[in-house]
Design a protein around this motif. Structure first.
Motif, PDB file in Angstrom:
ATOM      1  N   HIS A 151      46.341  29.781 -71.850  1.00 22.24           N
ATOM      2  CA  HIS A 151      45.532  30.338 -72.930  1.00 22.24           C
ATOM      3  C   HIS A 151      44.326  29.448 -73.242  1.00 22.24           C
ATOM      4  O   HIS A 151      43.813  29.422 -74.376  1.00 22.24           O
ATOM      5  N   ASP A 152      43.889  28.694 -72.185  1.00 24.31           N
ATOM      6  CA  ASP A 152      42.742  27.788 -72.349  1.00 24.31           C
ATOM      7  C   ASP A 152      41.471  28.562 -72.002  1.00 24.31           C
ATOM      8  O   ASP A 152      41.331  29.108 -70.895  1.00 24.31           O
ATOM      9  N   GLU A 153      40.527  28.588 -72.947  1.00 22.69           N
ATOM     10  CA  GLU A 153      39.293  29.351 -72.750  1.00 22.69           C
ATOM     11  C   GLU A 153      38.511  28.856 -71.535  1.00 22.69           C
ATOM     12  O   GLU A 153      37.806  29.632 -70.864  1.00 22.69           O
ATOM     13  N   ALA A 154      38.670  27.575 -71.206  1.00 21.80           N
ATOM     14  CA  ALA A 154      37.942  27.009 -70.041  1.00 21.80           C
ATOM     15  C   ALA A 154      38.391  27.682 -68.752  1.00 21.80           C
ATOM     16  O   ALA A 154      37.593  27.881 -67.827  1.00 21.80           O
ATOM     17  N   ASP A 155      39.661  28.005 -68.660  1.00 21.36           N
ATOM     18  CA  ASP A 155      40.147  28.679 -67.450  1.00 21.36           C
ATOM     19  C   ASP A 155      39.537  30.066 -67.326  1.00 21.36           C
ATOM     20  O   ASP A 155      39.215  30.529 -66.216  1.00 21.36           O
ATOM     21  N   TYR A 156      39.377  30.732 -68.459  1.00 19.05           N
ATOM     22  CA  TYR A 156      38.764  32.068 -68.397  1.00 19.05           C
ATOM     23  C   TYR A 156      37.293  31.954 -67.989  1.00 19.05           C
ATOM     24  O   TYR A 156      36.777  32.771 -67.209  1.00 19.05           O
ATOM     25  N   ILE A 157      36.646  30.947 -68.495  1.00 15.65           N
ATOM     26  CA  ILE A 157      35.232  30.745 -68.116  1.00 15.65           C
ATOM     27  C   ILE A 157      35.106  30.497 -66.604  1.00 15.65           C
ATOM     28  O   ILE A 157      34.205  31.009 -65.938  1.00 15.65           O
ATOM     29  N   LYS A 158      36.030  29.699 -66.048  1.00 15.04           N
ATOM     30  CA  LYS A 158      36.010  29.445 -64.600  1.00 15.04           C
ATOM     31  C   LYS A 158      36.229  30.735 -63.830  1.00 15.04           C
ATOM     32  O   LYS A 158      35.651  30.979 -62.766  1.00 15.04           O
ATOM     33  N   PHE A 159      37.157  31.595 -64.406  1.00 17.87           N
ATOM     34  CA  PHE A 159      37.383  32.897 -63.770  1.00 17.87           C
ATOM     35  C   PHE A 159      36.081  33.676 -63.692  1.00 17.87           C
ATOM     36  O   PHE A 159      35.726  34.248 -62.645  1.00 17.87           O
ATOM     37  N   ARG A 160      35.301  33.686 -64.747  1.00 21.12           N
ATOM     38  CA  ARG A 160      34.031  34.418 -64.765  1.00 21.12           C
ATOM     39  C   ARG A 160      33.001  33.788 -63.819  1.00 21.12           C
ATOM     40  O   ARG A 160      32.231  34.501 -63.171  1.00 21.12           O
ATOM     41  N   GLU A 161      33.037  32.441 -63.737  1.00 17.18           N
ATOM     42  CA  GLU A 161      32.101  31.750 -62.845  1.00 17.18           C
ATOM     43  C   GLU A 161      32.380  32.103 -61.385  1.00 17.18           C
ATOM     44  O   GLU A 161      31.455  32.349 -60.610  1.00 17.18           O
ATOM     45  N   PHE A 162      33.649  32.110 -61.027  1.00 12.79           N
ATOM     46  CA  PHE A 162      33.975  32.455 -59.634  1.00 12.79           C
ATOM     47  C   PHE A 162      33.575  33.886 -59.312  1.00 12.79           C
ATOM     48  O   PHE A 162      33.072  34.178 -58.227  1.00 12.79           O
ATOM     49  N   LEU A 163      33.790  34.811 -60.230  1.00 11.20           N
ATOM     50  CA  LEU A 163      33.468  36.209 -59.951  1.00 11.20           C
ATOM     51  C   LEU A 163      31.969  36.471 -59.923  1.00 11.20           C
ATOM     52  O   LEU A 163      31.530  37.539 -59.485  1.00 11.20           O
ATOM     53  N   LYS A 164      31.148  35.497 -60.375  1.00 15.81           N
ATOM     54  CA  LYS A 164      29.702  35.664 -60.276  1.00 15.81           C
ATOM     55  C   LYS A 164      29.255  35.801 -58.817  1.00 15.81           C
ATOM     56  O   LYS A 164      28.239  36.441 -58.522  1.00 15.81           O
ATOM     57  N   VAL A 165      30.020  35.144 -57.900  1.00 16.71           N
ATOM     58  CA  VAL A 165      29.708  35.272 -56.470  1.00 16.71           C
ATOM     59  C   VAL A 165      29.830  36.727 -56.052  1.00 16.71           C
ATOM     60  O   VAL A 165      28.945  37.309 -55.421  1.00 16.71           O
ATOM     61  N   ASN A 166      30.945  37.358 -56.400  1.00 20.01           N
ATOM     62  CA  ASN A 166      31.175  38.748 -56.029  1.00 20.01           C
ATOM     63  C   ASN A 166      30.180  39.665 -56.723  1.00 20.01           C
ATOM     64  O   ASN A 166      29.643  40.599 -56.113  1.00 20.01           O
ATOM     65  N   LEU A 167      29.940  39.388 -58.016  1.00 19.56           N
ATOM     66  CA  LEU A 167      29.022  40.229 -58.769  1.00 19.56           C
ATOM     67  C   LEU A 167      27.573  40.065 -58.307  1.00 19.56           C
ATOM     68  O   LEU A 167      26.784  41.022 -58.349  1.00 19.56           O
ATOM     69  N   GLY A 168      27.206  38.823 -57.861  1.00 16.71           N
ATOM     70  CA  GLY A 168      25.854  38.611 -57.347  1.00 16.71           C
ATOM     71  C   GLY A 168      25.620  39.404 -56.076  1.00 16.71           C
ATOM     72  O   GLY A 168      24.572  40.044 -55.907  1.00 16.71           O
ATOM     73  N   ASP A 169      26.586  39.369 -55.135  1.00 19.93           N
ATOM     74  CA  ASP A 169      26.463  40.154 -53.913  1.00 19.93           C
ATOM     75  C   ASP A 169      26.405  41.641 -54.241  1.00 19.93           C
ATOM     76  O   ASP A 169      25.676  42.417 -53.596  1.00 19.93           O
ATOM     77  N   HIS A 170      27.187  42.047 -55.252  1.00 20.74           N
ATOM     78  CA  HIS A 170      27.167  43.445 -55.681  1.00 20.74           C
ATOM     79  C   HIS A 170      25.782  43.836 -56.193  1.00 20.74           C
ATOM     80  O   HIS A 170      25.271  44.926 -55.889  1.00 20.74           O
ATOM     81  N   LYS A 171      25.142  42.921 -56.954  1.00 22.23           N
ATOM     82  CA  LYS A 171      23.803  43.185 -57.463  1.00 22.23           C
ATOM     83  C   LYS A 171      22.825  43.436 -56.313  1.00 22.23           C
ATOM     84  O   LYS A 171      22.011  44.356 -56.368  1.00 22.23           O
ATOM     85  N   THR A 172      22.918  42.603 -55.256  1.00 24.72           N
ATOM     86  CA  THR A 172      22.020  42.750 -54.108  1.00 24.72           C
ATOM     87  C   THR A 172      22.251  44.075 -53.400  1.00 24.72           C
ATOM     88  O   THR A 172      21.304  44.783 -53.039  1.00 24.72           O
ATOM     89  N   ARG A 173      23.526  44.408 -53.180  1.00 23.79           N
ATOM     90  CA  ARG A 173      23.826  45.661 -52.484  1.00 23.79           C
ATOM     91  C   ARG A 173      23.290  46.851 -53.242  1.00 23.79           C
ATOM     92  O   ARG A 173      22.697  47.775 -52.663  1.00 23.79           O
ATOM     93  N   MET A 174      23.465  46.843 -54.544  1.00 27.13           N
ATOM     94  CA  MET A 174      22.998  47.962 -55.348  1.00 27.13           C
ATOM     95  C   MET A 174      21.471  48.051 -55.336  1.00 27.13           C
ATOM     96  O   MET A 174      20.900  49.147 -55.287  1.00 27.13           O
ATOM     97  N   GLU A 175      20.794  46.884 -55.367  1.00 26.53           N
ATOM     98  CA  GLU A 175      19.331  46.897 -55.370  1.00 26.53           C
ATOM     99  C   GLU A 175      18.778  47.392 -54.045  1.00 26.53           C
ATOM    100  O   GLU A 175      17.806  48.157 -53.995  1.00 26.53           O
ATOM    101  N   LEU A 176      19.395  46.955 -52.939  1.00 23.71           N
ATOM    102  CA  LEU A 176      18.904  47.342 -51.608  1.00 23.71           C
ATOM    103  C   LEU A 176      19.220  48.795 -51.280  1.00 23.71           C
ATOM    104  O   LEU A 176      18.624  49.363 -50.346  1.00 23.71           O
ATOM    105  N   SER A 177      20.130  49.385 -52.000  1.00 22.02           N
ATOM    106  CA  SER A 177      20.441  50.803 -51.762  1.00 22.02           C
ATOM    107  C   SER A 177      19.401  51.730 -52.392  1.00 22.02           C
ATOM    108  O   SER A 177      19.397  52.928 -52.131  1.00 22.02           O
ATOM    109  N   LYS A 178      18.506  51.162 -53.213  1.00 22.12           N
ATOM    110  CA  LYS A 178      17.468  51.961 -53.849  1.00 22.12           C
ATOM    111  C   LYS A 178      16.349  52.273 -52.847  1.00 22.12           C
ATOM    112  O   LYS A 178      16.113  51.511 -51.915  1.00 22.12           O
ATOM    113  N   PRO A 179      15.613  53.393 -53.047  1.00 26.65           N
ATOM    114  CA  PRO A 179      14.494  53.724 -52.136  1.00 26.65           C
ATOM    115  C   PRO A 179      13.410  52.650 -52.117  1.00 26.65           C
ATOM    116  O   PRO A 179      12.848  52.349 -51.076  1.00 26.65           O
ATOM    117  N   ASN A 180      13.090  52.068 -53.245  1.00 28.56           N
ATOM    118  CA  ASN A 180      12.070  51.013 -53.345  1.00 28.56           C
ATOM    119  C   ASN A 180      12.674  49.808 -54.053  1.00 28.56           C
ATOM    120  O   ASN A 180      12.441  49.593 -55.254  1.00 28.56           O
TER     121      ASN A 180
END
Length: 538
Positions: A74-103
């Motif tokens: 129940h340590d908030e720091a562990d949850y923050i680390k969880f969010r930091e690690f998922l930024k990798v997945n979410l960052g790649d997701h951001k790129t994929r979504m942007e490149l799927s656009k026409p422009n």
């Protein structure tokens, strides 16, 4: 029907053909290099995606680990680390979504890959790969697997947010937490096949790309070789065919057959040469006809001129007879009477009278020698035809004639084996006689003359030399000594007519050669002369 480019290629200059050939090969090689560079960059981008998939998978697993840890601590720091690690997945997701656009906004796409922990140097290549090959079968499979994996990641994010809300609410329910945790394993089970599919699709795509690149490079290399070989053969055959025509025509012209014209296959240098050759052959044919007409009219003139020359020769012969008889006879008479007077009045004349008598006798002897030399000079070349001459026998005859002076001076004459030639024997004998006599005449007072005679074969000529150990000649006189009446010495022991070496020069030129001398004052001289190759017998 030939294409215009082939017609143009056939008629341009040989230099332009070569430039064109080199240019085509250079373009093909440049294309080959572009394909190779493009392939390397593409394979590097595929490798970057494989590496990115590893980062993506590791970040997902590390994030789930921190989430599970958070449910225990129940340590908030562990949850923050969880969010930091998922930024990798979410960052790649951001790129994929942007490149799927026409422009797409490429800056946003780059930022997403950076958040996904991809190396900055690989990001532009990864973006270009996705833009260029999104319709490719293998890349399409990888993008589909990526999209499905992103949907699973959104489930992890949702579970994480629910757990965070439950735990941070102040009165967490373990049963509620356990219920949420039970959803994680099914999501992991769903995610693994998508990860495997992504990796497999990129692996198969990279192998497909590698094989395709190899085939393209092979085709381009084969095209370069075939194109270069074809163009080289075309140029070579064109030159060979044109030169063969010119050669055949030249052989016909050499046989005075002017009907054989060189065929013109192109307008390049060979074609121009063939055209000019045909013009030259036509001009030679015209000149030949004119010469035939002129020769018929010249024959009569030549006959008349020959008769005139024969008449002049008879006049010269008459002059030689008069000079030898009418000039020498009075001189012999004068010499005889002077000697008779010396004997008759010996002891009865004063000292001056005896001296004057000696002057008269010496002058008459010099005059007889000069007349003889002039007659010899005028007779050079009077023989009708050259005959076979053994130079060894000729030198033996000369030394036999000079036996008395050789014995008196103690001279030695050494001769190496000499050739047998077609020559004028009288003139050639006079040549050796003059050179050997000069070697004896211009000797050192305290040294017996030593004379060497030899010959060598050189550049199609026989080169003779007569070498002595006499007084030598100053270098500034070496050109003058072959001019008639040129005398370099005035002392009584070196008296002469100044005609001897002029004799030699005229005789050598009669035989198609030349004569020259090398000398060092005080050490001796070496006279060289050549006999033309048309005079060679053995």
């Amino acid at each position: 029907m030939k294409l215009p480019v082939f017609k143009w290629y056939r008629n341009v200059s040989i230099a332009k053909k070569l430039y064109f050939t080199v240019g085509i090969m250079a373009l093909l090689i440049a294309f080959e290099l572009v394909v190779l560079i493009f392939s390397i960059h593409t394979l590097s981008s595929v490798r970057a995606y494989v590496n990115g998939e590893g980062l993506w998978s590791k970040a997902q697993k590390d994030g789930i680990y921190q989430l599970l840890k958070y449910t225990r601590t129940h340590d908030e720091a562990d949850y923050i680390k969880f969010r930091e690690f998922l930024k990798v997945n979410l960052g790649d997701h951001k790129t994929r979504m942007e490149l799927s656009k026409p422009n797409p906004d490429l800056a946003v796409a780059r930022q997403g890959f950076i958040e996904g922990k991809n190396h900055p140097d690989d990001i532009d290549g990864m973006i270009r790969l996705m833009q260029r090959f999104h319709n490719n079968y293998y890349i399409g499979r990888a993008i589909t697997a990526w999209s499905q994996a992103d949907n699973v990641i959104s489930g992890f994010v949702e579970i994480g947010e629910q757990l965070h809300a439950e735990i941070s609410g102040g009165n967490p329910s373990q049963q509620r937490i356990n219920t949420l945790l039970e959803k994680i394993d099914p999501l992991n089970a769903r995610l693994t096949p998508f990860e495997d599919e992504f990796s497999n699709a990129l692996g198969e795509g990279s192998r497909w790309l590698e094989n395709t690149v190899l085939r393209v490079l092979f085709i381009v290399a084969l095209t370069v070789e075939c194109t270069g070989l074809t163009l080289a053969i075309t140029v070579s055959r064109g030159i060979q065919k044109g030169l063969k025509e010119i050669l055949l025509s030249s052989r016909a012209v050499a046989k005075e057959d002017f009907s054989r014209k060189a065929k013109i296959f192109s307008k390049d240098e060979i074609g121009i040469l063939a055209s000019d050759f045909n013009k030259m052959a036509a001009e030679l044919e015209r000149l030949g006809r004119e010469n035939q007409e002129v020769n018929s009219s010249l024959e009569k003139k030549v006959h008349q001129r020959t008769a005139q020359i024969e008449s002049k020769n008879k006049e010269l012969e008459q002059f030689a007879y008069v000079a030898s008889h009418d000039l020498q006879e009075p001189l012999r008479t004068i010499s005889a009477f002077v000697e008779l007077l010396q004997q008759q009045y010996k002891g009865r004349l004063d000292e001056n009278a005896d001296k004057f008598m000696n002057y008269l006798l010496q002058a008459s002897e010099r005059m007889k020698t000069l007349i003889k030399d002039l007659l010899d000079y005028s007779r050079i070349g009077r023989e009708k035809e050259p005959r076979q001459v053994d130079c060894n026998l000729l030198v033996q005859e000369v030394t036999a004639d000079l036996d008395k002076i050789i014995e008196d001076t103690g001279a030695t004459v050494h001769s190496s084996p000499l050739p047998v030639l077609q020559a004028y024997p009288t003139e050639l004998k006079l040549l050796f006689q003059n050179l050997i006599s000069n070697s004896i005449k211009f000797r050192k007072a305290d040294q017996a003359p030593a004379i060497d005679i030899g010959s060598v074969r050189e550049n199609g000529y026989w080169k003779f030399f007569v070498q002595d150990n006499g007084i030598g000649i100053e270098s500034e006189f070496l050109e003058r000594i072959f001019i008639i009446f040129q005398r370099l010495h005035t002392r009584s022991e070196y008296e002469g007519s100044g005609i001897g070496l002029a004799h030699c020069k005229k005789i050598v030129e009669l035989h198609g050669g030349k004569i020259w001398a090398e000398s060092t004052p005080g050490k001796g001289s070496r006279f060289f002369f050549t006999i033309g190759n048309e005079n060679e017998l053995t």
